[in-house]
Design a protein around this motif. Sequence first.
Motif, short mmCIF file in Angstrom:
data_model
loop_
_atom_site.label_atom_id
_atom_site.label_comp_id
_atom_site.label_asym_id
_atom_site.label_seq_id
_atom_site.Cartn_x
_atom_site.Cartn_y
_atom_site.Cartn_z
N ALA A 11 -6.98 -4.36 12.47
CA ALA A 11 -5.62 -4.06 12.88
C ALA A 11 -4.87 -5.30 13.36
O ALA A 11 -3.66 -5.30 13.45
CB ALA A 11 -5.63 -3.00 13.97
N ALA A 12 -5.58 -6.39 13.66
CA ALA A 12 -4.95 -7.59 14.20
C ALA A 12 -4.37 -8.49 13.13
O ALA A 12 -3.87 -9.56 13.44
CB ALA A 12 -5.97 -8.36 15.04
N VAL A 13 -4.42 -8.11 11.87
CA VAL A 13 -3.87 -8.93 10.81
C VAL A 13 -2.36 -9.01 10.97
O VAL A 13 -1.70 -7.98 11.09
CB VAL A 13 -4.23 -8.37 9.42
N PRO A 14 -1.78 -10.23 11.02
CA PRO A 14 -0.34 -10.36 11.23
C PRO A 14 0.47 -9.56 10.21
O PRO A 14 0.17 -9.55 9.03
CB PRO A 14 -0.09 -11.86 11.05
N GLY A 15 1.51 -8.90 10.68
CA GLY A 15 2.40 -8.17 9.81
C GLY A 15 1.94 -6.76 9.48
O GLY A 15 2.68 -5.99 8.91
N LEU A 16 0.71 -6.39 9.83
CA LEU A 16 0.22 -5.06 9.47
C LEU A 16 0.35 -4.06 10.60
O LEU A 16 0.63 -2.91 10.37
CB LEU A 16 -1.23 -5.14 9.00
N ALA A 17 0.17 -4.51 11.84
CA ALA A 17 0.22 -3.58 12.96
C ALA A 17 1.59 -2.91 13.02
O ALA A 17 2.62 -3.56 12.98
CB ALA A 17 -0.05 -4.33 14.26
N GLY A 18 1.60 -1.61 13.05
CA GLY A 18 2.83 -0.86 13.14
C GLY A 18 3.58 -0.74 11.83
O GLY A 18 4.67 -0.20 11.79
N ALA A 19 3.03 -1.25 10.74
CA ALA A 19 3.72 -1.18 9.45
C ALA A 19 3.67 0.24 8.92
O ALA A 19 2.79 1.01 9.26
CB ALA A 19 3.06 -2.13 8.46
N SER A 20 4.61 0.56 8.07
CA SER A 20 4.61 1.88 7.45
C SER A 20 4.91 1.73 5.97
O SER A 20 5.32 0.66 5.52
CB SER A 20 5.66 2.77 8.11
N LEU A 21 4.70 2.79 5.23
CA LEU A 21 5.05 2.74 3.81
C LEU A 21 6.55 2.53 3.70
O LEU A 21 7.33 3.16 4.40
CB LEU A 21 4.65 4.05 3.12
N LEU A 22 6.94 1.62 2.85
CA LEU A 22 8.34 1.26 2.72
C LEU A 22 8.97 2.02 1.57
O LEU A 22 8.31 2.46 0.64
CB LEU A 22 8.48 -0.24 2.48
N THR A 23 10.28 2.16 1.62
CA THR A 23 11.01 2.80 0.54
C THR A 23 12.10 1.87 0.07
O THR A 23 12.35 0.83 0.66
CB THR A 23 11.65 4.12 1.02
N GLY A 24 12.77 2.21 -1.00
CA GLY A 24 13.89 1.44 -1.50
C GLY A 24 13.48 0.08 -2.03
O GLY A 24 12.43 -0.09 -2.63
N ALA A 25 14.32 -0.93 -1.78
CA ALA A 25 14.11 -2.27 -2.33
C ALA A 25 12.81 -2.89 -1.85
O ALA A 25 12.13 -3.58 -2.61
CB ALA A 25 15.29 -3.17 -1.95
N SER A 51 -13.51 3.39 -1.87
CA SER A 51 -12.66 4.49 -1.46
C SER A 51 -11.45 3.92 -0.74
O SER A 51 -11.59 3.18 0.24
CB SER A 51 -13.45 5.40 -0.51
N VAL A 52 -10.25 4.22 -1.22
CA VAL A 52 -9.02 3.76 -0.58
C VAL A 52 -8.68 4.72 0.54
O VAL A 52 -8.43 5.90 0.31
CB VAL A 52 -7.87 3.66 -1.60
N GLN A 53 -8.65 4.22 1.78
CA GLN A 53 -8.35 5.04 2.94
C GLN A 53 -6.85 5.12 3.20
O GLN A 53 -6.33 6.16 3.55
CB GLN A 53 -9.05 4.47 4.19
N SER A 54 -6.15 3.99 3.04
CA SER A 54 -4.71 3.94 3.24
C SER A 54 -4.17 2.66 2.62
O SER A 54 -4.93 1.75 2.29
CB SER A 54 -4.36 3.98 4.73
N HIS A 55 -2.85 2.63 2.44
CA HIS A 55 -2.20 1.40 1.98
C HIS A 55 -0.79 1.32 2.53
O HIS A 55 -0.21 2.35 2.87
CB HIS A 55 -2.21 1.31 0.45
N ARG A 56 -0.30 0.10 2.64
CA ARG A 56 1.05 -0.14 3.15
C ARG A 56 1.66 -1.33 2.43
O ARG A 56 0.97 -2.25 2.05
CB ARG A 56 1.02 -0.46 4.64
N ALA A 57 2.97 -1.31 2.29
CA ALA A 57 3.70 -2.45 1.74
C ALA A 57 4.43 -3.12 2.90
O ALA A 57 5.15 -2.47 3.65
CB ALA A 57 4.70 -1.98 0.70
N VAL A 58 4.20 -4.43 3.05
CA VAL A 58 4.79 -5.19 4.14
C VAL A 58 5.23 -6.54 3.60
O VAL A 58 4.40 -7.31 3.09
CB VAL A 58 3.78 -5.41 5.30
N ASP A 59 6.51 -6.85 3.70
CA ASP A 59 7.04 -8.17 3.31
C ASP A 59 6.60 -8.59 1.91
O ASP A 59 6.19 -9.73 1.70
CB ASP A 59 6.63 -9.24 4.32
N GLY A 60 6.66 -7.69 0.96
CA GLY A 60 6.34 -8.02 -0.42
C GLY A 60 4.86 -8.04 -0.75
O GLY A 60 4.48 -8.37 -1.87
N LEU A 61 3.99 -7.70 0.19
CA LEU A 61 2.55 -7.61 -0.05
C LEU A 61 2.10 -6.17 0.13
O LEU A 61 2.66 -5.43 0.93
CB LEU A 61 1.77 -8.49 0.92
#
Length: 91
Positions: A11-25, A51-61
């Motif tokens: 969870a300590a990976v920069p940019g991931l904490a508190g991230a959510s699935l993004l929409t739009g652009a 097994s994929v548990q979850s995924h998130r898009a953050v800052d183009g990654l």
Amino acid sequence: MKVCGGAAGVAAVPGLAGASLLTGADARSAAAADAAHVEKSIKAGFGGGFSVQSHRAVDGLVYADIRHGGSRYLVTSPDLFDWQVVAASPV
């Protein structure tokens, strides 16, 4: 590969904490990562048994929390083709 002790390290990976699935652009810039596409891409990159548990898009990654055997991995990809392990820990 960075090995972390427990889920706190993942969870300590920069940019991931508190991230959510993004929409739009923002979602389109991260290859519009729907769950099925992410799972197929990870299995193509790492092989079966993951097994994929979850995924998130953050800052183009795209970040994905995956599990295999007794280990948990946080992986990231800018394009859903090339995946890199960011962190690993035992489950």
